[in-house]
Design a protein around this motif. Structure first.
Motif, PDB file in Angstrom:
ATOM      1  N   MET A 171      -3.021   5.150   5.815  1.00 30.10           N
ATOM      2  CA  MET A 171      -2.251   6.279   5.204  1.00 30.10           C
ATOM      3  C   MET A 171      -1.543   6.612   5.434  1.00 30.10           C
ATOM      4  SD  MET A 171      -4.894   6.030   2.596  1.00 30.10           S
ATOM      5  CE  MET A 171      -4.775   7.912   2.183  1.00 30.10           C
ATOM      6  N   GLY A 172      -0.542   6.040   5.996  1.00 32.47           N
ATOM      7  CA  GLY A 172       0.573   6.640   6.263  1.00 32.47           C
ATOM      8  C   GLY A 172       0.678   8.274   7.014  1.00 32.47           C
ATOM      9  N   MET A 173      -0.739   8.949   7.840  1.00 31.54           N
ATOM     10  CA  MET A 173      -0.681   9.772   8.083  1.00 31.54           C
ATOM     11  C   MET A 173      -0.165  10.300   9.572  1.00 31.54           C
ATOM     12  SD  MET A 173      -4.722  10.441   6.680  1.00 31.54           S
ATOM     13  CE  MET A 173      -4.727  12.139   7.036  1.00 31.54           C
ATOM     14  N   GLN A 174      -0.239   9.277  10.842  1.00 34.25           N
ATOM     15  CA  GLN A 174       0.276   9.290  11.742  1.00 34.25           C
ATOM     16  C   GLN A 174       0.784   8.145  11.912  1.00 34.25           C
ATOM     17  OE1 GLN A 174      -3.066   9.424  14.541  1.00 34.25           O
ATOM     18  NE2 GLN A 174      -4.351  10.198  12.735  1.00 34.25           N
ATOM     19  N   SER A 175       1.982   8.144  12.939  1.00 35.96           N
ATOM     20  CA  SER A 175       2.901   6.985  12.739  1.00 35.96           C
ATOM     21  C   SER A 175       3.811   7.211  13.974  1.00 35.96           C
ATOM     22  CB  SER A 175       4.277   7.363  12.271  1.00 35.96           C
ATOM     23  OG  SER A 175       4.344   8.098  12.263  1.00 35.96           O
ATOM     24  N   GLY A 176       4.421   6.001  14.955  1.00 37.21           N
ATOM     25  CA  GLY A 176       4.614   5.184  16.337  1.00 37.21           C
ATOM     26  C   GLY A 176       6.218   4.693  16.134  1.00 37.21           C
ATOM     27  N   GLN A 177       6.443   4.730  17.203  1.00 37.75           N
ATOM     28  CA  GLN A 177       7.335   3.389  17.675  1.00 37.75           C
ATOM     29  C   GLN A 177       7.755   2.705  18.507  1.00 37.75           C
ATOM     30  OE1 GLN A 177      10.936   5.256  15.836  1.00 37.75           O
ATOM     31  NE2 GLN A 177      11.695   5.740  17.373  1.00 37.75           N
ATOM     32  N   GLN A 198       0.973  -1.268  -0.238  1.00 38.72           N
ATOM     33  CA  GLN A 198       0.019   0.046  -0.038  1.00 38.72           C
ATOM     34  C   GLN A 198       0.951   1.161   0.378  1.00 38.72           C
ATOM     35  OE1 GLN A 198      -3.020   0.029   2.441  1.00 38.72           O
ATOM     36  NE2 GLN A 198      -2.990  -1.935   3.192  1.00 38.72           N
ATOM     37  N   ALA A 199       2.301   1.531   1.055  1.00 45.09           N
ATOM     38  CA  ALA A 199       2.898   2.941   0.658  1.00 45.09           C
ATOM     39  C   ALA A 199       3.230   2.514  -0.713  1.00 45.09           C
ATOM     40  CB  ALA A 199       3.770   1.852   1.885  1.00 45.09           C
ATOM     41  N   VAL A 200       3.676   1.592  -1.657  1.00 46.95           N
ATOM     42  CA  VAL A 200       4.379   1.879  -2.744  1.00 46.95           C
ATOM     43  C   VAL A 200       2.682   1.700  -3.332  1.00 46.95           C
ATOM     44  CG1 VAL A 200       5.054   0.747  -4.656  1.00 46.95           C
ATOM     45  CG2 VAL A 200       5.817  -0.625  -2.366  1.00 46.95           C
ATOM     46  N   LEU A 201       1.886   1.696  -3.223  1.00 43.34           N
ATOM     47  CA  LEU A 201       1.066   2.208  -4.068  1.00 43.34           C
ATOM     48  C   LEU A 201       0.842   4.324  -4.375  1.00 43.34           C
ATOM     49  CD1 LEU A 201      -1.810  -0.391  -4.703  1.00 43.34           C
ATOM     50  CD2 LEU A 201       0.180   0.445  -6.537  1.00 43.34           C
ATOM     51  N   LEU A 202       1.108   4.696  -2.664  1.00 46.83           N
ATOM     52  CA  LEU A 202       0.719   6.051  -2.065  1.00 46.83           C
ATOM     53  C   LEU A 202       1.678   6.922  -3.012  1.00 46.83           C
ATOM     54  CD1 LEU A 202      -0.289   6.088   1.646  1.00 46.83           C
ATOM     55  CD2 LEU A 202      -1.633   6.415  -0.227  1.00 46.83           C
ATOM     56  N   ILE A 203       3.203   6.359  -2.932  1.00 43.63           N
ATOM     57  CA  ILE A 203       4.214   6.898  -3.447  1.00 43.63           C
ATOM     58  C   ILE A 203       4.165   6.496  -4.874  1.00 43.63           C
ATOM     59  CG2 ILE A 203       6.454   7.607  -3.957  1.00 43.63           C
ATOM     60  CD1 ILE A 203       7.287   5.939  -0.883  1.00 43.63           C
ATOM     61  N   ILE A 204       3.349   5.493  -5.346  1.00 43.42           N
ATOM     62  CA  ILE A 204       3.169   5.615  -6.873  1.00 43.42           C
ATOM     63  C   ILE A 204       1.995   6.900  -7.299  1.00 43.42           C
ATOM     64  CG2 ILE A 204       2.485   4.994  -9.326  1.00 43.42           C
ATOM     65  CD1 ILE A 204       3.544   1.792  -7.748  1.00 43.42           C
ATOM     66  N   ALA A 205       1.010   6.887  -6.499  1.00 43.69           N
ATOM     67  CA  ALA A 205       0.162   7.542  -6.672  1.00 43.69           C
ATOM     68  C   ALA A 205       0.198   9.213  -6.406  1.00 43.69           C
ATOM     69  CB  ALA A 205      -1.221   7.332  -5.764  1.00 43.69           C
ATOM     70  N   GLY A 206       1.417   9.764  -5.801  1.00 45.73           N
ATOM     71  CA  GLY A 206       1.344  11.090  -6.035  1.00 45.73           C
ATOM     72  C   GLY A 206       2.591  11.343  -6.810  1.00 45.73           C
ATOM     73  N   THR A 207       2.736  10.164  -7.234  1.00 45.34           N
ATOM     74  CA  THR A 207       4.103  10.515  -8.779  1.00 45.34           C
ATOM     75  C   THR A 207       3.276  10.711  -9.521  1.00 45.34           C
ATOM     76  OG1 THR A 207       6.116   8.838  -7.761  1.00 45.34           O
ATOM     77  CG2 THR A 207       5.833  10.260 -10.072  1.00 45.34           C
ATOM     78  N   LEU A 208       1.705   9.922  -9.647  1.00 50.63           N
ATOM     79  CA  LEU A 208       1.332  10.298 -11.054  1.00 50.63           C
ATOM     80  C   LEU A 208       0.359  12.288 -10.188  1.00 50.63           C
ATOM     81  CD1 LEU A 208      -0.572   7.335 -11.509  1.00 50.63           C
ATOM     82  CD2 LEU A 208       0.687   8.229 -13.060  1.00 50.63           C
ATOM     83  N   MET A 209       0.004  11.711  -9.811  1.00 53.47           N
ATOM     84  CA  MET A 209       0.204  13.307  -9.644  1.00 53.47           C
ATOM     85  C   MET A 209       0.921  14.884  -9.571  1.00 53.47           C
ATOM     86  SD  MET A 209      -1.724  12.149  -5.373  1.00 53.47           S
ATOM     87  CE  MET A 209      -2.709  14.481  -5.492  1.00 53.47           C
ATOM     88  N   VAL A 210       1.781  13.918  -9.153  1.00 49.42           N
ATOM     89  CA  VAL A 210       3.073  15.560  -9.349  1.00 49.42           C
ATOM     90  C   VAL A 210       2.798  15.753 -11.454  1.00 49.42           C
ATOM     91  CG1 VAL A 210       5.584  16.038 -10.453  1.00 49.42           C
ATOM     92  CG2 VAL A 210       4.559  15.493  -7.948  1.00 49.42           C
ATOM     93  N   LEU A 211       2.987  14.428 -12.117  1.00 45.43           N
ATOM     94  CA  LEU A 211       2.975  14.235 -14.180  1.00 45.43           C
ATOM     95  C   LEU A 211       1.492  15.351 -13.600  1.00 45.43           C
ATOM     96  CD1 LEU A 211       4.200  11.018 -14.378  1.00 45.43           C
ATOM     97  CD2 LEU A 211       5.314  12.965 -14.670  1.00 45.43           C
ATOM     98  N   GLY A 220       4.075   7.851   1.744  1.00 43.82           N
ATOM     99  CA  GLY A 220       4.265   6.675   2.020  1.00 43.82           C
ATOM    100  C   GLY A 220       5.140   6.052   2.592  1.00 43.82           C
ATOM    101  N   PRO A 221       6.338   6.844   2.535  1.00 45.06           N
ATOM    102  CA  PRO A 221       7.208   6.221   4.046  1.00 45.06           C
ATOM    103  C   PRO A 221       6.716   5.763   5.419  1.00 45.06           C
ATOM    104  CG  PRO A 221       8.242   7.840   2.769  1.00 45.06           C
ATOM    105  CD  PRO A 221       6.798   8.252   2.452  1.00 45.06           C
ATOM    106  N   GLN A 222       6.735   6.756   6.006  1.00 44.42           N
ATOM    107  CA  GLN A 222       5.446   6.115   7.554  1.00 44.42           C
ATOM    108  C   GLN A 222       4.559   5.518   6.623  1.00 44.42           C
ATOM    109  OE1 GLN A 222       5.129   9.730   9.916  1.00 44.42           O
ATOM    110  NE2 GLN A 222       3.731  10.095   8.339  1.00 44.42           N
ATOM    111  N   ALA A 223       4.173   5.155   6.320  1.00 41.44           N
ATOM    112  CA  ALA A 223       3.369   3.391   5.869  1.00 41.44           C
ATOM    113  C   ALA A 223       3.566   2.673   5.476  1.00 41.44           C
ATOM    114  CB  ALA A 223       1.710   4.133   4.456  1.00 41.44           C
ATOM    115  N   GLY A 224       5.060   3.098   4.927  1.00 43.00           N
ATOM    116  CA  GLY A 224       5.519   1.385   4.522  1.00 43.00           C
ATOM    117  C   GLY A 224       6.256   1.259   6.285  1.00 43.00           C
TER     118      GLY A 224
END
Length: 385
Positions: A371-377, A120-133, A254-258
């Motif tokens: 969605m990677g909007m919130q994270s923790g560890q 899902q994280a990879v798909l988020l990054i791909i989706a964001g890249t498409l939005m830039v285009l 994306g990186p947070q979701a991953g």
């Protein structure tokens, strides 16, 4: 499994905050073509007068000048607001229907199609890249023109036919067909529909998303209806700026979701407490990190609309259970993931959801919402020498 009402609210909020601009960048041309009509009275306007027609026109007697009433009718006010909004409403109704059906189908097959958190994280990054285009294409950058997905030729023919008819069926059909031309945020919401796990919940999240995008689409459609394509250039630039901002947010999530990074801003980490006395008692069991008399460790993460706390220090080498304690939980926080372990849980609105973490080695275990909007560890530490 999240409730349908919760997913409906999630879809509406996402559509309002991010989806409208993103989808307008992709589907704005379809909207403009579907709702813009040519004036039938101006459908045939001669562009050049031949000599023969000019001479015959001189021989014909001049027609009487129109009466004041006819001149007033010719300069009458433009189509009323209701007439301008009707095709826009038909477009949105068709879009709502198709996306609701898609959401139900994704919910039905969610168990079989559900991707892992890192997928899902990879798909988020791909989706964001498409939005830039898409944004760069709106700015007129020719280098990205071939990289941006375009609607098939059949869409163009359908839109061109729509300008020659006043039927409400055509904008409704174009709106229905937008499901085949998704924007980046739509792809993200489709992932949420897949994880919903039921047709009703999947339909709710996609219907909510379309309802959230409806205000912006209604405004754009009304402007296109009143002024044709005159404003499309300026609107495209303004939309491109918003889409770039949404793209940056999507790619950053994306990186947070991953689970590769964590941007948690919590205060000092909740530390592991001493084991409880063999005779029982409070103290250790009341803290967010505790170890009972049998040596089992419990980490309690409170889930509201956020995660509290977002950082823990726990003991490595002991059996550990993570307790997700829902307290009127909602939003993205309910879709909890631990990407490294492939864990995906829907937190109860009120109550405990347990995750067995096993016996962890020293190191950091990151968690986030889907969605990677919130994270923790959780940082696991071994015994100090």
């Amino acid at each position: 499994m999240p409730s349908s009402i919760t997913l409906l609210i999630t879809g509406v909020s996402t559509g309002l905050l991010a989806g409208g601009a993103s989808c307008a960048a992709v589907q704005g041309g379809l909207l403009a073509g579907a709702v813009t009509r040519r004036d039938p009275a101006q459908a045939r306007v001669p562009t050049r007068t031949s000599p023969s027609s000019a001479s015959s026109a001189k021989k014909r007697p001049r027609a009487a000048s129109p009466s004041p009433a006819r001149r007033a009718a010719a300069t009458a006010s433009p189509e009323p607001t209701a007439g301008n909004l009707a095709p826009v409403g038909a477009f949105l109704a068709g879009k709502l229907l198709s996306h609701t059906i898609l959401g139900a189908l994704l919910g039905i097959f969610g168990a079989a199609l559900q991707p892992s958190p890192r997928a899902q994280a990879v798909l988020l990054i791909i989706a964001g890249t498409l939005m830039v285009l898409f944004a760069l294409d709106l700015f007129g950058v020719k280098a990205v023109g071939r990289l941006v997905p375009r609607p098939p030729a059949s869409f163009g023919r359908l839109v061109r036919r729509s300008t020659r008819t006043n039927s409400m069926a055509t904008p409704a059909l174009v709106g229905f067909a937008t499901v085949l031309v998704p924007c980046g945020v739509t792809l993200s919401m489709e992932l949420v529909a897949i994880t919903a796990g039921s047709p009703l919940a999947g339909a709710a999240v996609m219907a909510g998303f379309v309802l959230g995008t409806a205000p912006l689409f209604a405004v754009l459609g009304y402007l296109f209806r009143r002024s044709g394509r005159a404003l499309s250039g300026r609107l495209g630039i303004a939309t491109g700026i918003v889409v770039l901002a949404v793209a940056a947010w999507t790619i950053g999530s994306g990186p947070q979701a991953g689970g590769w990074v964590s941007f948690s801003t919590g205060s000092s980490p909740a530390a592991v407490a001493a084991p409880a006395p063999s005779g029982g008692g409070k103290g250790a069991a009341d803290g967010p990190v505790s170890i009972d008399a049998s040596g089992k460790q419990t980490v309690v993460l409170t889930v509201t609309d956020f995660y509290e706390p977002t950082a823990f220090t726990a003991k490595a080498g002991v059996p550990t259970t993570l307790v997700l304690r829902g307290k009127d939980s909602g939003g993205c926080a309910r879709a909890f993931t631990i990407p490294k372990l492939g864990v995906q849980k829907i937190v109860k609105r009120d109550g405990d959801t347990k995750v067995d973490l096993g016996t962890r080695e020293p190191g950091t275990l990151r968690f986030s919402c889907a969605m990677g909007m919130q994270s923790g560890q959780i940082t696991f530490q071994g015994d100090k020498a």
